[in-house]
Design a protein around this motif. Structure first.
Motif, PDB file in Angstrom:
ATOM      1  N   GLY A 206       8.553  -2.139  -1.075  1.00  0.00           N
ATOM      2  CA  GLY A 206       8.501  -1.505   0.129  1.00  0.00           C
ATOM      3  C   GLY A 206       8.189  -2.887   1.313  1.00  0.00           C
ATOM      4  O   GLY A 206       8.292  -2.225   2.639  1.00  0.00           O
ATOM      5  N   ARG A 207       7.522  -3.743   1.064  1.00  0.00           N
ATOM      6  CA  ARG A 207       7.323  -5.054   2.001  1.00  0.00           C
ATOM      7  C   ARG A 207       6.336  -4.437   2.802  1.00  0.00           C
ATOM      8  O   ARG A 207       6.258  -5.010   4.126  1.00  0.00           O
ATOM      9  CB  ARG A 207       8.260  -5.403   2.884  1.00  0.00           C
ATOM     10  N   PRO A 208       4.806  -3.989   2.924  1.00  0.00           N
ATOM     11  CA  PRO A 208       4.499  -3.402   3.816  1.00  0.00           C
ATOM     12  C   PRO A 208       3.618  -4.693   4.355  1.00  0.00           C
ATOM     13  O   PRO A 208       3.747  -5.661   3.938  1.00  0.00           O
ATOM     14  CB  PRO A 208       2.969  -2.592   3.153  1.00  0.00           C
ATOM     15  N   MET A 209       3.580  -4.541   5.736  1.00  0.00           N
ATOM     16  CA  MET A 209       2.815  -5.073   6.317  1.00  0.00           C
ATOM     17  C   MET A 209       0.580  -5.128   5.587  1.00  0.00           C
ATOM     18  O   MET A 209       0.891  -4.187   6.118  1.00  0.00           O
ATOM     19  CB  MET A 209       2.284  -4.669   7.765  1.00  0.00           C
ATOM     20  N   MET A 210       0.215  -5.342   5.693  1.00  0.00           N
ATOM     21  CA  MET A 210      -1.529  -5.964   4.713  1.00  0.00           C
ATOM     22  C   MET A 210      -2.010  -7.155   5.723  1.00  0.00           C
ATOM     23  O   MET A 210      -2.502  -8.849   5.471  1.00  0.00           O
ATOM     24  CB  MET A 210      -1.517  -6.975   3.461  1.00  0.00           C
ATOM     25  N   HIS A 211      -2.383  -6.171   6.880  1.00  0.00           N
ATOM     26  CA  HIS A 211      -3.681  -7.731   7.824  1.00  0.00           C
ATOM     27  C   HIS A 211      -4.440  -7.911   7.301  1.00  0.00           C
ATOM     28  O   HIS A 211      -4.671  -8.933   7.500  1.00  0.00           O
ATOM     29  CB  HIS A 211      -3.130  -6.470   9.079  1.00  0.00           C
ATOM     30  N   ASP A 212      -5.232  -6.714   6.597  1.00  0.00           N
ATOM     31  CA  ASP A 212      -6.354  -8.244   5.930  1.00  0.00           C
ATOM     32  C   ASP A 212      -7.003  -7.540   5.558  1.00  0.00           C
ATOM     33  O   ASP A 212      -6.297  -6.659   3.962  1.00  0.00           O
ATOM     34  CB  ASP A 212      -7.363  -7.108   7.517  1.00  0.00           C
ATOM     35  N   HIS A 273      -8.533  -3.582  10.660  1.00  0.00           N
ATOM     36  CA  HIS A 273      -9.754  -4.734  10.295  1.00  0.00           C
ATOM     37  C   HIS A 273     -11.072  -3.710   9.444  1.00  0.00           C
ATOM     38  O   HIS A 273     -11.556  -3.507  10.156  1.00  0.00           O
ATOM     39  CB  HIS A 273     -10.228  -5.296  12.210  1.00  0.00           C
ATOM     40  N   PRO A 274     -11.315  -4.237   8.555  1.00  0.00           N
ATOM     41  CA  PRO A 274     -12.819  -4.374   7.213  1.00  0.00           C
ATOM     42  C   PRO A 274     -14.107  -4.958   8.589  1.00  0.00           C
ATOM     43  O   PRO A 274     -13.430  -5.680   9.030  1.00  0.00           O
ATOM     44  CB  PRO A 274     -12.326  -4.446   6.601  1.00  0.00           C
ATOM     45  N   MET A 275     -15.270  -3.804   8.474  1.00  0.00           N
ATOM     46  CA  MET A 275     -16.068  -5.135   9.132  1.00  0.00           C
ATOM     47  C   MET A 275     -16.325  -6.102   8.154  1.00  0.00           C
ATOM     48  O   MET A 275     -16.883  -7.111   8.116  1.00  0.00           O
ATOM     49  CB  MET A 275     -16.849  -3.942   9.080  1.00  0.00           C
ATOM     50  N   ASN A 276     -16.797  -4.847   6.718  1.00  0.00           N
ATOM     51  CA  ASN A 276     -17.558  -5.703   5.495  1.00  0.00           C
ATOM     52  C   ASN A 276     -17.223  -4.481   4.668  1.00  0.00           C
ATOM     53  O   ASN A 276     -17.014  -3.321   4.942  1.00  0.00           O
ATOM     54  CB  ASN A 276     -18.983  -6.422   5.636  1.00  0.00           C
ATOM     55  N   VAL A 287     -17.966  -0.038   1.848  1.00  0.00           N
ATOM     56  CA  VAL A 287     -16.815  -0.486   2.735  1.00  0.00           C
ATOM     57  C   VAL A 287     -16.772   0.374   4.198  1.00  0.00           C
ATOM     58  O   VAL A 287     -17.122   1.459   4.783  1.00  0.00           O
ATOM     59  CB  VAL A 287     -15.265  -1.168   2.613  1.00  0.00           C
ATOM     60  N   HIS A 288     -16.802  -0.653   5.335  1.00  0.00           N
ATOM     61  CA  HIS A 288     -17.155  -0.264   6.472  1.00  0.00           C
ATOM     62  C   HIS A 288     -16.068  -0.540   7.392  1.00  0.00           C
ATOM     63  O   HIS A 288     -15.556  -1.984   7.199  1.00  0.00           O
ATOM     64  CB  HIS A 288     -18.670  -0.835   6.577  1.00  0.00           C
ATOM     65  N   LEU A 289     -15.084   0.089   8.052  1.00  0.00           N
ATOM     66  CA  LEU A 289     -13.931  -0.186   8.571  1.00  0.00           C
ATOM     67  C   LEU A 289     -13.413   0.321   9.634  1.00  0.00           C
ATOM     68  O   LEU A 289     -14.000   0.999  10.156  1.00  0.00           O
ATOM     69  CB  LEU A 289     -12.715  -0.531   7.368  1.00  0.00           C
ATOM     70  N   LEU A 310     -14.150   4.065  13.705  1.00  0.00           N
ATOM     71  CA  LEU A 310     -15.030   3.522  13.039  1.00  0.00           C
ATOM     72  C   LEU A 310     -15.680   4.177  11.812  1.00  0.00           C
ATOM     73  O   LEU A 310     -15.762   5.831  12.000  1.00  0.00           O
ATOM     74  CB  LEU A 310     -16.683   2.773  13.168  1.00  0.00           C
ATOM     75  N   GLU A 311     -15.144   3.938  10.909  1.00  0.00           N
ATOM     76  CA  GLU A 311     -15.837   4.945   9.152  1.00  0.00           C
ATOM     77  C   GLU A 311     -16.371   4.114   8.202  1.00  0.00           C
ATOM     78  O   GLU A 311     -16.257   2.688   8.026  1.00  0.00           O
ATOM     79  CB  GLU A 311     -14.774   4.754   9.010  1.00  0.00           C
TER      80      GLU A 311
END
Length: 457
Positions: A206-212, A273-276, A287-289, A310-311
């Protein structure tokens, strides 16, 4: 100074071409900038930030913020002084041609040539402007002039990503790249010599957008989410929310093959955007994101479609589950942490408090937030009425300094001056007055990501 006038800030036919989003028309060099407060003498280097600044738009009504040619804004700090501010367009062939300059040419991926508009990273002696979607990075010199496209000395097999992780332990650069023409995403590792030593093509549909992506000591985390390529061309945004597409998190061992990815089902969402991320207890990844319930499903899709929060995600590798916990009711974006803590445990994080209707208001950032993730507390630095602030970048006070011993740098618009300041906030007194404000002579348009690049020892 180069003058290429194209828009007026009073033209509100497109929110991404008006207000504080409006592009600037001049390339400026300003020396010996005025400072309110006192710049820490240990800040020796450059704060560089990338963002869209279109030279020309064919269809103003269809223009999307993500589509403008990149412009780098930089401030040089040294010995308690702000030596200069510069802003320069990244010279793709199209930009150079429109400015009447000699074309730089150079390598291409699939014939694509775009002036990267999203991030800037220093790696293996190279200042790199970054963008996703298949185009190559562009290299800059220390004074922000364009050197040309950069393909990691002929070793990069495709484009790169807007987001990379510089492993603080190995010094290697990691990225997960996607392209509208690929039936896969590509995990890339570049060695400290500036050459790609490893790449893995991971099939996705499906050609996803994978920004990060996220990186831990032993794993790469892939966010395969319901935002996919539509095939539209032109100035419009070519990705959209697909409500029928499942969401999943991929877990790939750093040295693993594509068939070793373990896909875990998650609730539909989008993550810019993930944080770390880091491992603990032998079977868990934390994961914090920043998570959106959904995104890119509006008439003019953008980051203000829906608020993001933030989660904390806890990945149980033994059970194959992902547990979510929302940590803040405030809408936030652009999460960052101490770069020395990437891939490992961290206590503190930083984010921009976002406005819920950025495009309509002509502004985006209402403040900055510092999170103490161990205690579950936070401190906010708020901008005044009519102001705005962008991403906050943490700069440690020194190699051995404590995790929050240092400063947070961010561009902030001052409505009284109608120009931008570089804020220097003390991380340990985050809600207090900035220790310094560097007064730029111009407005810096709202943009995306940047980095502090210290002088080499």
């Amino acid at each position: 100074m180069t003058d290429r006038r194209a828009y007026d800030r009073t033209d509100h036919t497109n929110p991404f071409l008006s207000g504080l989003f409006a592009p600037v028309h001049d390339e400026v060099t300003a020396l010996d900038l005025p400072v309110t407060g006192r710049l820490p003498s240990r800040l020796r280097g450059r704060y560089l930030r990338n963002g869209p600044n279109p030279l020309h738009v064919e269809d103003i009504s269809a223009y999307h913020w993500f589509g403008g040619e990149g412009m780098i804004h930089g401030v040089r700090l040294r010995d308690g002084r702000a030596e200069w501010y510069r802003n320069r367009w990244v010279r793709s062939d199209a930009v150079a041609g429109r400015l009447g300059e000699k074309l730089l040419h150079g390598p291409r991926h699939l014939g694509m040539d775009f002036a990267p508009n999203t991030h800037v990273q220093f790696f293996a002696g190279h200042y790199l402007a970054l963008v996703e979607g298949g185009s190559l990075p562009y290299e800059l010199d220390p004074e922000l002039f364009t050197v040309g496209p950069f393909d990691f000395h002929g070793t990069l097999p495709g484009g790169l990503s807007a987001h990379t992780v510089l492993d603080p332990h190995s010094g290697e650069l990691h990225a997960v790249s996607y392209c509208w023409a690929w039936p896969y995403v590509q995990y890339v590792v570049a060695g400290t010599d500036g050459c790609v030593r490893r790449h893995v093509d991971i099939p996705v549909r499906g050609r996803p957008m994978m920004h990060d992506f996220s990186l831990t000591e032993h794993y790469v985390l892939l966010y395969d989410l319901p935002v996919v390529f539509t095939g539209r061309t032109g100035d419009g945004f070519p990705y959209t929310w697909d409500p029928g597409r499942p969401a999943r998190l991929g877990v790939l061992p750093r040295e693993g093959r594509a068939q070793e990815v373990r896909w875990l089902d998650i609730d539909p969402c989008f993550v810019f955007h993930p944080m770390n991320a880091y491992e603990h207890g032998g079977r868990f990844i934390t994961v914090h994101l920043v998570r959106y319930e959904r995104l890119f499903d509006g008439e003019r899709p953008g980051p203000d479609d829906h608020p993001a929060h933030l989660e904390r995600w806890t990945v149980d590798l033994a059970a194959g589950t992902v547990r979510r916990q929302q940590l803040d009711d405030r809408p936030v974006e652009f999460p960052r942490t101490d770069p020395r803590r990437l891939t490992g445990p961290h206590r503190y994080g930083y984010a921009m408090r976002a406005r819920e209707h950025a495009g309509d208001e002509g502004a985006y950032g209402a403040g900055l937030v510092k999170y103490d993730l161990e205690r579950g507390t936070s401190t906010e630095f708020a901008v005044g009425p009519g102001g705005d602030v962008g991403e906050g970048v943490f700069v440690p006070a020194g190699p051995g300094a404590g995790e929050d011993e240092g400063w947070v740098l961010a561009f902030a618009y001052d409505p009284l001056r109608e120009a931008t300041d570089l804020l220097v906030l003390a991380a340990q007194d985050f809600g207090g007055e900035p220790v310094a404000r560097v007064h730029l002579p111009v407005r810096v348009p709202l943009g995306f990501h940047g980095n502090w690049i210290p002088d080499l020892p």
